[in-house]
Design an enzyme around this catalytic site. Structure first.
Site, PDB file in Angstrom:
ATOM      1  N   TYR A 156       0.837  -1.208   0.000  1.00 20.63           N
ATOM      2  CA  TYR A 156       0.000   0.000   0.000  1.00 20.63           C
ATOM      3  C   TYR A 156       0.869   1.253   0.000  1.00 20.63           C
ATOM      4  CZ  TYR A 156      -3.692   3.265   1.358  1.00 20.63           C
ATOM      5  OH  TYR A 156      -4.585   4.320   1.398  1.00 20.63           O
ATOM      6  N   LYS A 160       1.042   4.278  -2.901  1.00 26.13           N
ATOM      7  CA  LYS A 160       0.773   5.687  -2.620  1.00 26.13           C
ATOM      8  C   LYS A 160       2.017   6.554  -2.833  1.00 26.13           C
ATOM      9  CE  LYS A 160      -3.574   5.194  -1.815  1.00 26.13           C
ATOM     10  NZ  LYS A 160      -4.551   5.723  -2.791  1.00 26.13           N
TER      11      LYS A 160
END
Length: 251
Positions: A156, A160
């Site tokens: 994740y 990002k």
């Protein structure tokens, strides 16, 4: 800057991942500021609920059932329904796992939605903006995890951080077209996406201990920041991010 500097009257906005959470709240906030909003996601029933709520409040809203990972459909549907003045590139997923246990399917799923889909949705919208000479704003929804790291979030965080990097490069290329590109980077927000983390008392306590403000963000707070970034008040804000993290990354 007067209050009118935050108005979006006559602007057409597309919000992905708008069936719930930050996306639905952002769509409602943009509509309240005067934008004509198109809510996009796969869950058509939930989109219709969100659009109905906006209309009931006096706003203008339409629904676009769309799987953002289907690039051909993204290009066709955005070309057919655009051009747009605003994109809130919000669709995203998170499936936390320890680094040593991460599997390829989960890795690929996160990058497909959070990076690949976000990239090509932005490209499709930006083409319409550039072709019409109308300028515009693209807000890529990132995360505080695009600035720092976190346990069980290697993938994740990677997605990002990628969003943050491609936003800077997009901003440079699109500035000559009058298109601003920014990210908004929230902390943990009380949404369905964060519900599993908050369900465990120990995890929730640890999260709150890392937020100097002592609480998660509200979707309305993130949505208000989106309106600012999309408005004339932020006319010189591009190639950067707005952290809505309660001070998490200040430590």
């Amino acid at each position: 800057m007067t209050a009118t500097g935050f108005r979006l009257d006559g602007k057409r906005a597309l919000v992905t991942g708008a069936s719930r959470g930050i996306g639905r709240a952002a769509a409602a906030a943009l509509a309240s500021a005067g934008a004509v909003v198109t809510l996009a996601a796969r869950a058509e029933d939930e989109l219709n609920e969100g659009a109905a709520a906006i209309r009931a409040s006096g706003g203008e809203a339409m629904v676009l059932a769309l799987d953002v990972t289907d690039t051909a459909a993204v290009r066709a549907r955005i070309a057919a329904t655009g051009p747009y003045d605003i994109l809130v590139n919000n669709a995203g997923i998170n499936r936390p796992k320890p680094f040593l246990e991460m599997d390829e399917a989960t890795f690929d799923a996160l990058y497909d939605v959070n990076v690949r889909a976000a990239y090509f949705v932005a490209q499709a919208v930006a083409k319409g903006m550039a072709a019409g000479g109308r300028g515009g704003v693209i807000v890529n929804v990132s995360s505080q995890m695009g600035v720092v790291g976190g346990p069980n979030r290697t993938v994740y965080c990677g997605t990002k951080h990628a969003v943050e990097g491609m936003t800077k490069a997009m901003a440079l290329e699109l500035a000559p077209h009058g298109i601003r590109v920014v990210t908004i980077a929230p902390t943990f927000v009380e949404t369905a996406l964060a519900a599993r983390a908050f369900a465990d008392p120990a995890t929730r306590a640890d999260i709150l201990a890392r937020i100097p403000m002592g609480r998660p963000a509200k979707v309305e707070e993130v949505a208000a920041s989106v309106v600012y970034l999309c408005s004339p008040a932020a006319g010189m804000v591009t190639g950067t991010h707005l952290l809505v993290d309660g001070g998490w990354t200040a430590q």
